[in-house]
Design an enzyme around this catalytic site. Structure first.
Site, mmCIF file in Angstrom:
data_model
loop_
_atom_site.group_PDB
_atom_site.id
_atom_site.type_symbol
_atom_site.label_atom_id
_atom_site.label_comp_id
_atom_site.label_asym_id
_atom_site.label_seq_id
_atom_site.Cartn_x
_atom_site.Cartn_y
_atom_site.Cartn_z
ATOM 1 N N CYS A 120 0.938 -1.099 -0.207
ATOM 2 C CA CYS A 120 0.110 0.082 0.100
ATOM 3 C C CYS A 120 0.854 1.303 -0.079
ATOM 4 C CB CYS A 120 -0.963 0.011 1.195
ATOM 5 S SG CYS A 120 -1.951 1.498 1.351
ATOM 6 N N CYS A 129 -3.633 0.270 8.477
ATOM 7 C CA CYS A 129 -2.736 -0.925 8.823
ATOM 8 C C CYS A 129 -1.556 -0.773 9.775
ATOM 9 C CB CYS A 129 -2.552 -1.542 7.375
ATOM 10 S SG CYS A 129 -4.065 -2.161 6.658
ATOM 11 N N CYS A 203 -7.737 1.338 -1.084
ATOM 12 C CA CYS A 203 -7.251 0.920 0.037
ATOM 13 C C CYS A 203 -7.298 -0.565 0.057
ATOM 14 C CB CYS A 203 -8.311 1.195 1.219
ATOM 15 S SG CYS A 203 -8.049 0.344 2.675
ATOM 16 N N GLN A 327 -20.106 -8.752 11.005
ATOM 17 C CA GLN A 327 -18.768 -8.925 10.956
ATOM 18 C C GLN A 327 -17.980 -8.626 9.769
ATOM 19 O OE1 GLN A 327 -16.635 -9.651 13.093
ATOM 20 N NE2 GLN A 327 -17.312 -10.951 14.924
ATOM 21 N N TYR A 356 -25.418 -10.385 23.906
ATOM 22 C CA TYR A 356 -24.919 -9.579 22.915
ATOM 23 C C TYR A 356 -25.313 -10.013 21.472
ATOM 24 C CZ TYR A 356 -22.189 -8.542 27.100
ATOM 25 O OH TYR A 356 -21.542 -8.378 28.320
ATOM 26 N N GLU A 377 -30.303 -8.748 23.269
ATOM 27 C CA GLU A 377 -29.603 -7.374 22.879
ATOM 28 C C GLU A 377 -30.231 -6.237 23.442
ATOM 29 O OE1 GLU A 377 -27.590 -4.789 21.019
ATOM 30 O OE2 GLU A 377 -26.958 -6.884 20.828
ATOM 31 N N ASP A 425 -20.641 -12.370 22.859
ATOM 32 C CA ASP A 425 -19.653 -11.648 22.049
ATOM 33 C C ASP A 425 -19.658 -10.203 22.530
ATOM 34 O OD1 ASP A 425 -18.308 -11.088 20.001
ATOM 35 O OD2 ASP A 425 -19.854 -11.673 18.300
ATOM 36 N N CYS A 452 -13.099 -9.902 20.450
ATOM 37 C CA CYS A 452 -12.472 -8.981 19.668
ATOM 38 C C CYS A 452 -11.144 -8.072 20.389
ATOM 39 C CB CYS A 452 -13.144 -8.126 18.786
ATOM 40 S SG CYS A 452 -14.040 -6.933 19.794
#
Length: 496
Positions: A120, A129, A203, A327, A356, A377, A425, A452
């Protein structure tokens, strides 16, 4: 992954100090300096620059922090240097500001075998990144070591699940528009920690078709009177373009985020864009009059199409709106979710709580092997999406509820109801103590924790282990190649 959740976890103890995390020195053979940033030749080891407080020093990198910066020692201080790799000797520009010491890479003297030329052209300027200068194998080892160190108190993680083709994976892309100094329209991404737009046409982790559409919009703006929004003056129309792509369905959503609902030249714009890109299946005008960093505003109008797109994940079809959480990397998501369902050890009889739950992805996938799924949720729009997705896929054994998942489980426990498995999650901030205590009160046989952010996951695992659970499996997944982010799914079982 970012979802609306409970408030931050409180009684946690001290958070790990990233600057103190070193993952060991790696020997490297001399090689060429391809891809290494160079800002002119250095003036020798520890040569002080005239007229300033900066110092040029030659250092050797001994390891990496968890955010991918090289660790080096200088005059008894630990430096953290972006884009420096273990084993490399380099010249760095060191500057002091009070108690803080900043180090900037000037030139790599002896590069590591792990160094590659970032494909890139915006890599060193953008910051989106962080580790594109590492080979794929080096990225894998870096992320594996990050997970291994964080999860050491709980067991040995499995080898990380990597991506065969680690570019072009994002199904959601957001580009920002503005004017440069010559008053020309530019579109691109914000530089890290700033509101400075880096003009870019492509990108490399974006879906390529999405970037083509953005380029067409930018060209159209240059040839017409459509003006980008100016944050300082409050003038102009277009703020952002958000594009969502169904990687399996091929459907594409374009969201124009504007400062006003008055869309002058709307028909001509739609005609031109649809002619150039007939693959676009729906377009939405979102009006955002806020002055904060939120991309989407509260007002929406569908310009054409149904206002949603669909995509397939683990054999099920999901409807995705402009606001839906879905996702970012569907290829790796299938690996992540498949592992989560495997860890749940479902036989067709279990009651599963999907905490969640968002638009119902994990819960609906689990429903194929569970007796009953209960999704909870806080976001009401997401719950409506989950119910629609349940009907779309003909799922009869899943129910979705709007509310706080922790409170919901406490109420279940109070009524004497049971759950065999809890799948959680949470967002990057992890769970709070109220939620984790509700899991303990409900006493499920198994907890599957999809995370995550391994740092907050490690914190939450410590609470669950102290309160009757033990970790039986840890599987890291590389959801975001070229970045420092790594996800992990962990299986916990209740001690007998």
């Amino acid at each position: 992954m970012t979802k609306r959740k409970n408030s931050g976890y409180k009684k946690t103890g001290k958070k790990p100090n990233k600057s103190q995390k070193s993952y060991g020195k790696k020997d490297s053979a001399p090689g060429n300096q391809k891809g290494s940033p160079s800002k002119g030749k250095g003036k020798g080891n520890d040569a002080r620059q005239r007229g300033g407080k900066s110092v040029t020093a030659e250092v050797t990198c001994s390891g990496l922090t968890t955010d991918g910066k090289g660790i080096a020692q200088w005059e008894g201080k630990q430096l953290e240097v972006e884009h420096l790799l273990p084993g490399e000797k380099a010249e760095v520009l060191v500057s002091k500001s009070g108690k803080f010491v900043n180090a900037e890479l000037k030139r790599v003297v002896s590069p590591s075998e792990d160094r590659v030329t970032p494909p890139c052209p915006y890599f060193y300027e953008c910051g989106g990144c962080q580790i594109q200068h590492m080979s794929n194998d080096a990225q894998m080892r870096f992320k594996q070591k990050t997970i291994d160190a964080l999860m050491k108190p709980f067991g040995k993680p499995e080898p990380i699940l990597t991506m065969d083709h680690p570019y072009g994976y994002r199904n959601k892309n957001n580009m920002t528009f503005g004017l440069n100094k010559e008053r020309q329209v530019i579109g691109g991404l914000y530089a890290q920690n700033s509101h400075h737009i880096i003009p870019m046409d492509r990108c490399l982790i974006h879906d390529p078709k999405a970037d083509e559409i953005v380029q067409t919009i930018k060209d159209y703006m240059k040839s017409t009177k459509m003006q980008p929004y100016n944050e300082d003056t409050g003038h102009g129309f277009l703020r952002h373009v958000l594009i969502k792509v169904g990687k399996v369905s091929g459907e594409i959503m374009v969201v124009l985020v504007a400062a006003s609902s008055v869309f002058q030249g709307k028909n001509n714009f739609l005609k031109a864009l649809r002619k150039a890109h007939p693959e676009i299946t729906t377009m939405i005008l979102n009006v955002n009059t806020r002055n904060d960093s939120m991309v989407l505003g509260n007002q929406e109008k569908v310009l054409f199409g149904k206002g949603t797109i669909t995509d397939t994940l683990c054999g099920l079809e999901f409807e995705i709106s402009a606001r839906s959480f879905y996702q970012i990397n569907p290829v790796q998501t299938e690996k992540l979710y498949s592992k989560a369902i495997e860890m749940a050890d479902l036989t067709g009889k279990e009651t599963v709580i999907d905490a969640y739950c968002g638009i119902g992805t994990i819960g609906l996938i689990a429903s194929k092997k569970a007796g009953k799924v209960i999704g909870v949720e806080e976001n009401n729009d997401a719950v409506k999406d989950a119910i629609r997705n349940s009907k779309r896929n003909g799922v009869k054994n899943a129910r979705f509820h709007q509310g706080d998942a922790g409170e919901f489980m406490v109420q279940m426990a109070a009524r004497g109801e049971k759950a065999d498995v809890v799948i959680m999650d949470p967002p990057r901030s992890g769970s709070d103590e109220a939620f984790l205590s509700s899991v303990v009160k409900l006493k499920p046989k198994r907890v599957v924790y999809v995370s995550c952010n391994p740092e907050t996951q490690a914190r939450d695992l410590k609470y669950l282990v102290k309160n009757g659970y033990e970790v039986e499996g840890i599987q890291p997944v590389d959801m975001f190649p070229q970045t420092v982010h790594v996800e992990a799914v962990t299986k916990l079982v209740r001690k007998k």
